[in-house]
Each structure stands twice: as C-alpha cells, then as structure tokens.
Design a protein around this motif. Structure first.
Motif, PDB file in Angstrom:
ATOM      1  N   HIS A  32      70.959  60.383  18.835  1.00 23.19           N
ATOM      2  CA  HIS A  32      72.265  59.822  18.524  1.00 23.19           C
ATOM      3  C   HIS A  32      72.951  59.371  19.812  1.00 23.19           C
ATOM      4  N   ALA A  33      74.063  58.676  19.628  1.00 23.83           N
ATOM      5  CA  ALA A  33      74.687  57.967  20.746  1.00 23.83           C
ATOM      6  C   ALA A  33      75.037  58.884  21.913  1.00 23.83           C
ATOM      7  N   LEU A  34      75.723  60.016  21.646  1.00 16.83           N
ATOM      8  CA  LEU A  34      76.161  60.888  22.743  1.00 16.83           C
ATOM      9  C   LEU A  34      74.971  61.484  23.478  1.00 16.83           C
ATOM     10  N   LEU A  35      73.987  61.949  22.733  1.00 14.38           N
ATOM     11  CA  LEU A  35      72.813  62.531  23.381  1.00 14.38           C
ATOM     12  C   LEU A  35      72.036  61.460  24.145  1.00 14.38           C
ATOM     13  N   LYS A  36      71.920  60.263  23.573  1.00 13.44           N
ATOM     14  CA  LYS A  36      71.194  59.190  24.255  1.00 13.44           C
ATOM     15  C   LYS A  36      71.875  58.814  25.567  1.00 13.44           C
ATOM     16  N   ALA A  37      73.219  58.735  25.540  1.00 15.23           N
ATOM     17  CA  ALA A  37      73.952  58.424  26.765  1.00 15.23           C
ATOM     18  C   ALA A  37      73.776  59.525  27.804  1.00 15.23           C
ATOM     19  N   THR A  38      73.779  60.752  27.344  1.00 18.73           N
ATOM     20  CA  THR A  38      73.584  61.874  28.269  1.00 18.73           C
ATOM     21  C   THR A  38      72.180  61.850  28.860  1.00 18.73           C
ATOM     22  N   GLN A  39      71.173  61.563  28.046  1.00 16.43           N
ATOM     23  CA  GLN A  39      69.799  61.502  28.551  1.00 16.43           C
ATOM     24  C   GLN A  39      69.633  60.363  29.554  1.00 16.43           C
ATOM     25  N   ARG A  40      70.330  59.241  29.343  1.00 17.12           N
ATOM     26  CA  ARG A  40      70.238  58.145  30.312  1.00 17.12           C
ATOM     27  C   ARG A  40      70.848  58.552  31.654  1.00 17.12           C
ATOM     28  N   LYS A  41      71.911  59.382  31.619  1.00 18.56           N
ATOM     29  CA  LYS A  41      72.492  59.871  32.876  1.00 18.56           C
ATOM     30  C   LYS A  41      71.524  60.807  33.581  1.00 18.56           C
ATOM     31  N   VAL A  42      70.829  61.654  32.816  1.00 16.58           N
ATOM     32  CA  VAL A  42      69.804  62.512  33.421  1.00 16.58           C
ATOM     33  C   VAL A  42      68.702  61.649  34.021  1.00 16.58           C
ATOM     34  N   LEU A  43      68.349  60.576  33.334  1.00 19.45           N
ATOM     35  CA  LEU A  43      67.328  59.659  33.834  1.00 19.45           C
ATOM     36  C   LEU A  43      67.757  59.027  35.157  1.00 19.45           C
ATOM     37  N   ASP A  44      69.031  58.576  35.213  1.00 16.91           N
ATOM     38  CA  ASP A  44      69.512  57.899  36.417  1.00 16.91           C
ATOM     39  C   ASP A  44      69.725  58.869  37.576  1.00 16.91           C
ATOM     40  N   LEU A  45      70.308  60.061  37.288  1.00 15.08           N
ATOM     41  CA  LEU A  45      70.681  60.987  38.365  1.00 15.08           C
ATOM     42  C   LEU A  45      69.522  61.844  38.856  1.00 15.08           C
ATOM     43  N   VAL A  46      68.513  62.049  38.006  1.00 11.23           N
ATOM     44  CA  VAL A  46      67.460  63.002  38.367  1.00 11.23           C
ATOM     45  C   VAL A  46      66.070  62.374  38.310  1.00 11.23           C
ATOM     46  N   LEU A  47      65.655  61.914  37.139  1.00 11.66           N
ATOM     47  CA  LEU A  47      64.240  61.585  36.932  1.00 11.66           C
ATOM     48  C   LEU A  47      63.780  60.372  37.730  1.00 11.66           C
ATOM     49  N   GLU A  48      64.629  59.358  37.849  1.00 13.54           N
ATOM     50  CA  GLU A  48      64.202  58.163  38.570  1.00 13.54           C
ATOM     51  C   GLU A  48      64.105  58.391  40.078  1.00 13.54           C
ATOM     52  N   LYS A  49      64.599  59.530  40.555  1.00  9.22           N
ATOM     53  CA  LYS A  49      64.497  59.845  41.985  1.00  9.22           C
ATOM     54  C   LYS A  49      63.243  60.641  42.319  1.00  9.22           C
ATOM     55  N   ILE A  50      62.472  61.001  41.310  1.00 11.01           N
ATOM     56  CA  ILE A  50      61.264  61.789  41.533  1.00 11.01           C
ATOM     57  C   ILE A  50      60.107  60.845  41.854  1.00 11.01           C
ATOM     58  N   PRO A  51      59.466  61.001  43.008  1.00  8.58           N
ATOM     59  CA  PRO A  51      58.339  60.108  43.346  1.00  8.58           C
ATOM     60  C   PRO A  51      57.135  60.407  42.454  1.00  8.58           C
ATOM     61  N   LEU A  52      56.467  59.333  42.001  1.00  4.68           N
ATOM     62  CA  LEU A  52      55.296  59.461  41.142  1.00  4.68           C
ATOM     63  C   LEU A  52      54.055  59.022  41.899  1.00  4.68           C
ATOM     64  N   GLU A  53      52.894  59.304  41.314  1.00  2.06           N
ATOM     65  CA  GLU A  53      51.634  58.891  41.914  1.00  2.06           C
ATOM     66  C   GLU A  53      51.421  57.397  41.697  1.00  2.06           C
ATOM     67  N   VAL A  64      57.498  52.672  34.701  1.00  3.08           N
ATOM     68  CA  VAL A  64      57.902  52.798  36.093  1.00  3.08           C
ATOM     69  C   VAL A  64      58.410  51.443  36.551  1.00  3.08           C
ATOM     70  N   LYS A  65      59.575  51.451  37.219  1.00  4.28           N
ATOM     71  CA  LYS A  65      60.142  50.195  37.693  1.00  4.28           C
ATOM     72  C   LYS A  65      59.172  49.504  38.653  1.00  4.28           C
ATOM     73  N   GLY A  66      58.972  48.173  38.448  1.00  8.49           N
ATOM     74  CA  GLY A  66      58.077  47.394  39.289  1.00  8.49           C
ATOM     75  C   GLY A  66      56.627  47.475  38.880  1.00  8.49           C
ATOM     76  N   ARG A  67      56.339  48.225  37.815  1.00  7.64           N
ATOM     77  CA  ARG A  67      54.963  48.345  37.349  1.00  7.64           C
ATOM     78  C   ARG A  67      54.917  48.018  35.855  1.00  7.64           C
ATOM     79  N   SER A  68      53.727  47.589  35.426  1.00  2.54           N
ATOM     80  CA  SER A  68      53.579  47.172  34.030  1.00  2.54           C
ATOM     81  C   SER A  68      52.125  47.298  33.627  1.00  2.54           C
TER      82      SER A  68
END
Length: 689
Positions: free
Chosen positions: A422-443, A450-454
């Motif tokens: 739902h909307a509130l949870l989705k917005a909260t998960q996107r904030k977790v994505l922006d503040l935490v997950l996208e800063k984790i380096p991947l292999e 992954v940004k820049g990959r397809s």
C-alpha cells in the motif's frame, strides 16, 4: 497454682519440676550450712528464666514454705526464725518425718538418725518388724558393715520401742502384746525376797509420734454414731452434694463428717483440713474474679483487635494507594514508551528490539545513517512511532494487510503471486531503498535492478562464446527469509533493534484469505520473506547474493568460465569446452547454490552451443547482442498492417493504451540494437502521424 494442684500437693503426690528444683536448692544450702530465705531460693531456681514474673517468684516461695511444713528441714537440724530465715540450730528437736519424707531426706541424715526415723515410721503404723528388716533397709545385706548396722538397730529398738507400746516376742517387735515373763524355778522363788510394794509411777502424757497419727483425744465418735449422723442428712436440702467445682464449707454437716473421718483414719491432719477449707473459701470468694477478668480482658482484647483491624485497614489502604500509584506510573511509562520507543512487534520477531548496540565505524564507512533505536528509524523515514509500529507489526492473523495480492501468468507456464504494498508502506520502502540499500556495493556479476546495468550488460560478456549455460534459482525471493534480511541489515553495522525494524519493513509472510465467524481474515501460512512486488526486494536479494556471486566467480573463473547473474537467472559461458566439463561445472554450481541457502530449478537449466541460438536473459549472443528474430518479425508485421488498417485494429488482445505498449517494445529493441530500433520507431511514427 490451681486448687486441685494444692490438694494434690497436700497429699504429697506428683511432684513438679519446680518443686524438685526448690528441694535441690534447699538441700544444697543445708549441705553448705548456709542461712537462707524463701526469696533466696525463689531467685535461685528462676534465675535462668528470662521471662520470669512476680507470680513465678511467689509460687517458688510458697513451695519453700510448703516443703518446710512437710518436714524437709527439721530432721536436718534447720528451723525458721521469727524473721522468716531458715538456719541451723544447735540441738534440733526430734520430729518424726512422715513416711513419704523419710525416703526423700534419708540421704541427708546420719546412719543413726535414719534408723530412728525408720523405727518411728513403722511404730506410727503399729507394724510388727524385726531389727534385720530395719538393717536391710539401711544398708545392703552383703555389705561388710551389715552386722554392725544390725547391732545398732537392735540397741535402738530396745531403747525406743518399749516406751512406744512394743514388746519383743519371738524376735519380732509387736505393738500391744505383752511378752510372757521368764520361767522361775522353786529354788529361785525361795531365794527371792518378799515383794515390796512400790507406788505406781504417774501416768505419762500421750506421745504423738507424727502429725498423721490420730490423737486419742479426738476419738469422740464411733462408727455407729457417724452412721446415725450421716443418715439424717437430706441430700436434696444441701447445695454441696455432687458439686465438683468447689470445696464445701465446714458448716455443711456432710462435709464435717467427712472431714472428721479423714482425720480419724489418719489420712489428713486438722491443719491440712483447715488449709483445704481456707483455699475453698478463697475460691468461693474469688471464683468469679476470673470471669470478671476475662470479661475485662475480652473488652481490652476487643479494643486491641479493633485497633489492629484499623491499622490493617490503613495499611491496606496505603498498599492500595501505592499499587494504584504504581499502576498509574506503569501505565504512564507504557504510554510514554509506546510514544517514544518500540519494544514489541509481535510473537517470534521481537527478540532484538532491546539491543541498541551499533557499529558506528561500519555505518560511516558505508555512508549509512547512524540509526541505533526504532525512534531514530522513525525520524529518518519521516514516520511517527505509532506509524512505524503499525507498518512493522507481525500478526499471525489480521483483518487488514499492508499488501495487495494478485497473480500473473508466467511465460514458462503457471502463475506468479505478486504482493504490491500500500501507499504508505511503499513510500517507506522507497526511503529505505534510497537511504540504505542503494549505498551497498554489489558484485560486478550482478546486473538485475542495478543502476547502469541491464539485460544487455548481463548478456554482453557471453557474446561469441563456444557454449552458454543458463540456470535458474527456484523461488528466489521466498527463499530469502526475514531472519536473513535482519542479519543483512545487522551486518551493515545497524543495531539489532534497527535491523529488526528494517527487516520487518521489507518482508511479509505469505498469507491465505479465510472466513471465520462471518469475518474475513488473512492468515500467515509461512515464514516472513521478501515479497515479490516490494521496491526493496531486488536490492536486498542482490546484497544477500554477494557471497554467492563471489564463490561462483572464484570457483569457475580459473577454469575459463564467464559468470553473470540477473536476479535469479545465472549465466555461464566459455570459448572452448568438452562435454565432460559441463557435468563438473553444473555440479559445482549446484553445490555452491545450495550451500548459500538457495536451490536450482531443474526445469529451466539448459546448455547452448554455437550451432544453435544462444541467448542470455532473452538476448541473442551468438555474434552480437540482438533481439530474437521472431520478436522483430512480429513488430514489423504489426507496423506494416497498421499502415493499412490503423493501429487499433492490430490490438487483438484489447490492451489498454496499445501505442505505449508498442513504444516500450521498440525502446527495448533500441536498447539492444540501436539501428533496428530506430527503423521500428520511424515506422511507428509514420503510422501514428
């Protein structure tokens, strides 16, 4: 001491422990030839009692006087002076102790005194005896001095008994029997002088042997006279017959006869009878005092009990007020904690919420926010504590969920369950994505989401290879459980409390809709895991698969194999290979995948040689990255027919906004092969004008 105890004491029966202590103390003082008073003995026998009272001293003093009256001290040479002090006298009077006293004080007398006491005791009872019986009573028959004692007994019997009315008959002393004179011969009779008349001696005063012997002066009633007086008593006109609660007075005729009989039989003395009636008169006078005292004590006790009850009531009231204050403080504390903190989020998932230890260095190294408490998470995600608790709370059954569940068809067949938040949870998960997950380096091998990959970057490393091996992970997102997600966040450096909150935000239990008592419920049917449809699930899956990527790359790279992964699609390729090598590679892949907590899908694995079409994630990689030929032909045919019939005529499946669907497919072709994509886009523009 009760009346019956006093009567029992009068008869000399049942000595108490206190009486024994008093007797021992008195005899000890006599042995040391000390002077003492009754109070001295009372203090001595009660000295060890920490709770002694004045009544205890009085009872002990009364026991001293009673033992003296019973004849304990007189045979030992002790008397009482006018001041009440007991002490030795120079020549104690000879008083025959009563029979029960002889045995008690015998050990304190000399041998001659003991013999005299025994003789007088037997004489008082008018018993026949011989000197050997007395000697055996004084000493053992096998004793060396037995004959000496027997001689002394014979001498004392000869001195004492004739004056007491005893005569020696055939070796036995008997009372009231006159011994026959010895036989006189004729010669002796002739030689005897004529009898001389001698005046008879004056009559001697009667000798009272002991206080228990009846005095002849009081023997004034015969048995017949006693019976005549007794039959005149009317038992119905006296108030004392049958009474067991008091001692009748001496004015009662029946009591007077009984008293006289006790005295005449030698069972009691007049002094003892007088003492008994004195106690009885005192009892008649004061027998209601105990009831009055009991009533007064009861009133006092009632007052005391009421005071105790009042104190208990006050104490209960104080405890009640304290409990209410404590409960109020607890409620306020709970309300404050609920407003400021989270310590419980459901059964089985709340274990780490009280642990706020954070690895600051690790978080700073990764550029992550320094969250250590649920309040920090709520503040960082722009939520209230109440909202964060509602989004994270785990319930086994709930009326309302945070997700919308729906199914879509898979290209390979079957259905895929998607969970859209739902909307509130989705917005909260996107904030977790922006503040935490996208800063984790991947292999480098991870290309999905992954940004820049397809899919193009995922397929390009496999272009022009001799063999391409594709495998698929089975149930990729459902395999990643809440515990693995919580451990992932904790490995970044977050505290267990923050890792628990983030793990619950990003996972959900698979649920089934059921009806119960007219209401619909969503019931959990499995463990919480990554939902397919949440914006955080792909990056969490990539982060958890980092070790899988490193192990597969390390194991196969040295064999010449190239490895890439797009979500749950794993692709491997090599320039040259042997058929036996494929089995080894596939076994190695399965071993690593299962060791990392995943499983291969046996229905989707395939090996592609150069003789056929080689594709990776839908892109042909034989010579260069390209879109499959049949897809290009279908798009060209749609655009060609649309020039004649119009675009909507080609929308056979009635897809909404069909033009945008075609634009999306052409954009995908352009991403893979730009030249072909541009030609298709030009054809679409020509159709739509």
């Amino acid at each position: 001491m009760s009346f019956w105890d006093q009567v029992k004491r009068m008869f000399g029966g049942g000595g108490t422990a206190q009486q024994n202590l008093v007797r021992d103390a008195m005899l000890g003082r006599v042995a040391r030839k000390e002077r003492f008073t009754a109070l001295d003995i009372a203090n001595e026998v009660t000295a060890n009692d920490p709770h002694r009272t004045a009544d205890d001293l009085r009872l002990a003093s009364d026991t001293v006087h009673r033992l003296f009256k019973d004849g304990l001290l007189l045979p030992l040479g002790y008397a009482q002076d006018a001041g009440g002090t007991f002490g030795p006298v120079s020549s104690p009077p000879l008083v025959v102790p009563p029979p029960n006293v002889v045995g008690v004080v015998g050990s304190g007398l000399s041998q001659e005194q003991r013999i005299r006491a025994s003789i007088h005791a037997r004489a008082a009872k008018k018993q026949p005896f011989n000197s050997m019986e007395i000697a055996a009573e004084i000493t053992r028959t096998n004793s060396p001095d037995f004959m000496t004692v027997a001689t002394l007994v014979g001498r004392l019997c000869t001195e004492l008994l004739p004056g007491l009315g005893y005569s020696l008959v055939s070796g036995t002393w008997r009372f009231g029997v006159v011994a026959p004179p010895p036989a006189v011969t004729t010669q002796q009779r002739q030689q005897q002088s004529p009898p001389v008349r001698v005046a008879p001696p004056p009559p001697a005063a009667p000798l009272v042997l002991n206080s228990y012997q009846a005095n002849p002066e009081i023997l004034g009633l015969s048995a017949d006279e006693l019976r005549k007086r007794a039959v005149k008593i009317n038992p119905y006109r006296t108030a004392w017959i049958g009474r067991v609660d008091t001692i009748p007075p001496q004015s009662d005729e029946r009591t007077a006869l009984i008293d006289r009989g006790l005295i005449l039989r030698g069972l009691l003395t007049e002094v003892q009878i007088a003492e008994i009636h004195r106690v009885g008169d005192l009892w008649l006078r004061f027998h209601d005092a105990d009831r009055l005292a009991t009533a007064a004590a009861a009133k006092t006790a009632d007052d005391a009990i009421e005071q105790i009850r009042e104190a208990k009531r006050k104490k209960r009231e104080e405890r009640k007020q304290a409990a209410e204050a404590k409960e109020l403080a607890r409620v306020e504390g709970v309300a404050k904690r609920r407003a400021e903190d989270i310590i419980y989020l459901g059964r089985g998932v709340s274990r780490g919420l009280t642990d706020r230890r954070v690895d600051v260095e690790s978080l700073q190294k990764l550029g992550l926010p320094l969250w250590s408490t649920p309040a920090d998470v709520a503040k960082g995600l722009d939520l209230t504590i109440k909202q964060l608790r509602w989004l994270c709370f785990h319930a086994e059954a709930t009326r309302k969920t945070h997700y919308v569940y729906f199914e879509i068809e898979k290209r390979s067949g079957g259905k895929r369950l998607l969970s859209a938040p739902h909307a509130l949870l989705k917005a909260t998960q996107r904030k977790v994505l922006d503040l935490v997950l996208e800063k984790i380096p991947l292999e480098a091998e991870a290309h999905g989401f992954v940004k820049g990959r397809s899919t193009v970057t995922n397929a390009t490393p496999h272009v022009g290879q001799g063999v391409v091996l594709n495998v698929d992970l089975k149930n990729f997102f459902p395999t990643i459980s809440y515990r693995r997600v919580r451990g992932l966040f904790q490995s970044f450096g977050f505290s267990p409390a923050v890792a628990t909150v983030l793990g619950l935000l990003c996972t959900e239990a698979p649920r089934r809709k059921v009806s119960f008592e007219g209401a619909e419920w969503w019931v959990a049917v499995g463990e919480r895991c990554l939902p397919q449809g949440a914006p955080t699930s792909p990056l969490i899956a990539n982060a958890i698969s980092r070790k899988l990527d490193r192990r597969l790359r390390g194991r196969l790279a040295k064999k010449g194999w190239v490895y890439t992964r797009y979500a749950d699609d794993l692709s491997f390729s090599k320039k040259t290979f042997t058929r036996g090598e494929l089995g080894f590679v596939h076994a190695s892949i399965r071993h690593v995948v299962e060791d990392e907590g995943f499983a291969l899908n046996p229905k989707k694995g395939r090996a592609q040689g150069r003789g056929g079409r080689q594709d990776v994630t839908g892109i042909v990689v034989n010579e260069k990255p390209g879109v499959p030929r049949d897809e290009l032909k279908r798009l060209r045919a749609i655009l060609h027919q649309a020039k004649k019939t119009g675009l909507e005529a080609q929308n056979r499946d009635k897809v909404p906004d069909y033009r945008r669907v075609l634009e999306g497919k052409i954009a995908y072709v352009m991403m893979v092969d730009r030249a072909k994509g541009q030609r298709l886009k030009a054809a679409l523009d020509e159709v739509t004008g």
